[in-house]
Design an enzyme around this catalytic site. Structure first.
Site, PDB file in Angstrom:
ATOM      1  CG  PHE A  42      35.219  93.338  -5.752  1.00  0.00           C
ATOM      2  CD1 PHE A  42      34.908  92.927  -6.902  1.00  0.00           C
ATOM      3  CD2 PHE A  42      36.417  93.736  -5.143  1.00  0.00           C
ATOM      4  CE1 PHE A  42      35.924  92.619  -7.837  1.00  0.00           C
ATOM      5  CE2 PHE A  42      37.578  93.296  -6.172  1.00  0.00           C
ATOM      6  CZ  PHE A  42      37.358  92.848  -7.368  1.00  0.00           C
ATOM      7  CB  SER A 264      41.342  95.017 -14.420  1.00  0.00           C
ATOM      8  OG  SER A 264      41.134  96.255 -14.654  1.00  0.00           O
ATOM      9  CE  LYS A 265      38.927  96.476  -5.704  1.00  0.00           C
ATOM     10  NZ  LYS A 265      39.643  96.074  -4.457  1.00  0.00           N
ATOM     11  NE  ARG A 266      45.044 100.500 -12.087  1.00  0.00           N
ATOM     12  CZ  ARG A 266      45.527 101.406 -11.350  1.00  0.00           C
ATOM     13  NH1 ARG A 266      46.155 101.259 -10.139  1.00  0.00           N
ATOM     14  NH2 ARG A 266      45.681 102.893 -11.889  1.00  0.00           N
TER      15      ARG A 266
END
Length: 509
Positions: A42, A264-266
């Site tokens: 992404f 953050s991606k999470r």
RNA sequence: GCCCCCAUCGUCUAGUGGCCUAGGACACCACCCUUUCAAGGUGGCGGCACGGGUUCGAAUCCCGUUGGGGGUGCCA
């Protein structure tokens, strides 16, 4: 110094700093920037902002933005991700067709030069081989009560061999990084360990590859996120050890979440693509991203931060970028998006909004109500749910929102008024089923009611029950325009259903 | 632990020693307008982290404290 002469791009200057004189159109002033994302699945919004900053600067100097894919970590990168990066850049206006854009270049394609530079560093004594494994380094550090590597192999004169890493011999003294965003940042070299240049398997690490690529590509300005600031003295030493003059550095603050942590991606919505899919307009995203850490001059006088790209591009200056981390506020992004949707030309808006509709919804019917939606829409993904009551199959009634129903039916006159309205609407001539006539009819009917004894009933209150009956909700596009589109038959049947429902609930009370 | 960065309304910011009783935007609240909602208009709430200096004068300069963040990989 370079393995190959620079042969690409519009710029012919050397990697050394350009002359300070000359006009903006003078090629000597054209600077070379770079954007170097690591390939992931992404495109990070923070990366988008960094790319935009670089883009503005590159175009200002009639220079170039080089896209370089940092793909040296073979274990994790997929060729198809590159298309995603290009698409995302194109979406925010950084088109690979633009003459100021160059690339993509692949770091992995330049491995020979990385190795060549490593060899030169080794031969000049600026780097040396070490045979300690990571575990051994750690064990030594523990034994010595220090952190990191202690320079154990500095003077052991080890030859290159499989399993041995090449380390940079960090010189004594101090490294001063001159940063365009934050001024001088000083690092005591004694706090920097002899870092690895070549892994035990002979491959170069990011620190080296980055410097070699930047030098080869003639990069004059390295503008990147603040998280790279601690790497910078190391890279600067490398530039110097290679006999090159360093680029102009600029470290922009990171983007953080509401917890003030790096996005953050999470936990956070960080993918640019996801905002695009939600119906955020590219212009709105670009505008918003640019205001994170920077205020367009003139925004205060104008009383608005909404500003087109050309204006921002011309006004952007690295020196004006704020130094503290910025919270990525989706609420403000959406506010910008709303403003941009409102400003869209009608036909463009209609096309974009129609694209959100399920395939079997009638486009012509939507076109009738769409104009009334334009100034209310927050993001295009909200289109279907805003007008769904107009696209129900025959005989299917909209789901009724509980709270809206309670509120709309609470006045005693609500039922009788709607009943009378229903009869009057039923008698309306075919040609009179228009928003204007529907409204004036309502006004006629409601004139014989009072909100409370002695208090005149206003249209805003009078229409509430009808709205809930027909749309299921208390908010939505203007009522009479909606009824016109819906048509007489569906309108009457939905009113009938509501009246029946009301009848039932009253008998239970 | 060590290194580095940062610190103005809830958020993004303006502010570069007197123009600051600290300005704008987003959000929020109220009122006006109104066909609900939205838009628009008017108003409101709300901030210089703390402590020392320097100075006639400090949000602005210096030091310290506290707090936050980033880095500390044979990842990038």
């Amino acid at each position: 110094m370079r393995a190959e002469p620079v042969a690409f791009g519009v710029v012919t200057s050397s990697p050394t700093a350009p002359s300070p004189s000359g006009s903006a159109s003078d090629p000597a002033d054209a600077r070379r920037f770079r954007f170097a994302p690591s390939p992931t699945g992404f495109f990070h919004v923070g990366g988008a902002r960094t790319a935009l900053f670089n883009w503005a600067l590159a175009r200002q100097s009639a220079g170039t933005l080089v896209l370089r894919i940092e793909d040296t970590d073979e274990a994790r990168n997929r060729p198809e991700w590159i298309d995603g990066i290009i698409d995302a850049l194109t979406w925010i206006g950084i088109s690979s067709d633009d003459p100021h854009f160059e690339g993509p270049h692949f770091q992995s394609a330049n491995a020979g030069a990385h190795l060549g530079a490593a060899q030169r560093l080794y031969e000049s004594g600026a780097a040396y081989y070490c045979d300690l494994s990571p575990d051994e380094v750690q064990a030594r550090a523990k034994e010595l009560g220090i952190t990191g590597y202690d320079g154990y192999s500095r003077d052991r004169g080890l030859e290159p061999a499989p399993g041995r890493v090449l380390r940079f011999r960090v010189p004594d003294g101090e490294t001063v990084v001159d940063d365009a965003v934050r001024g001088e940042v000083r690092f005591d070299n004694s706090t920097i360990e002899d870092f690895v240049l070549l892994r035990g398997n002979g491959t170069p690490v990011f620190l080296l590859a980055n410097v070699v690529d930047d030098a080869e590509m003639g990069i004059t300005d390295v503008v990147r996120a603040e998280e790279h600031l601690p790497n910078t003295p190391k890279q600067q030493m490398l530039w110097e050890a290679l006999g090159l003059s360093t680029p102009r550095w600029g470290h922009v603050p990171v983007l953080v979440n509401e917890q003030r942590k790096k996005l953050s991606k999470r936990r956070d919505q960080v993918a640019l693509e996801s905002y695009r899919d939600d119906g955020i307009l590219a212009d709105a995203m670009v505008n918003y991203l640019m205001t994170l850490g920077w205020t367009p001059p003139g925004a205060e006088e104008a009383g608005s931060e909404i500003m087109g790209w050309p204006e921002m591009e011309a006004a952007f200056r690295l020196e004006d970028v704020n130094t503290s981390p910025a919270f990525f506020d989706v609420k403000k992004l959406v506010a910008f998006n709303k403003a941009y949707i409102r400003e869209m030309p009608a036909d463009e808006y209609l096309a974009r909004a129609s694209a959100e509709l399920p395939a079997d919804w009638d486009r012509e019917r939507f076109a009738q109500i769409a104009p009334h939606l334009q100034e209310r829409l927050e993001r295009f993904s909200d289109v279907p749910e805003s007008v769904d009551f107009l696209f129900l199959p025959d005989g299917v009634d909209p789901a009724i929102d509980e709270a809206s129903w309670r509120k709309a039916t609470s006045p005693e006159w609500a039922g009788p008024l709607l009943g009378q309205l229903r009869e009057t609407y039923a008698d309306l001539a075919d040609g009179a089923w228009t928003a204007d006539d529907l409204k004036s009819t309502m006004e006629r009917v409601m004139s014989s009611y009072e909100e409370k004894p002695g208090k005149e009933l206003k249209l805003g209150k009078a229409q509430a029950f009808c709205r809930v009956a027909v749309t299921g909700r208390s908010v939505g596009p203007p009522l009479f325009e909606s009824l016109e589109v819906l048509g007489r038959e569906a309108t009457l049947s939905r009113i009938d259903r509501a009246l029946t429902l009301l009848d039932h609930s009253e008998r239970q009370d």
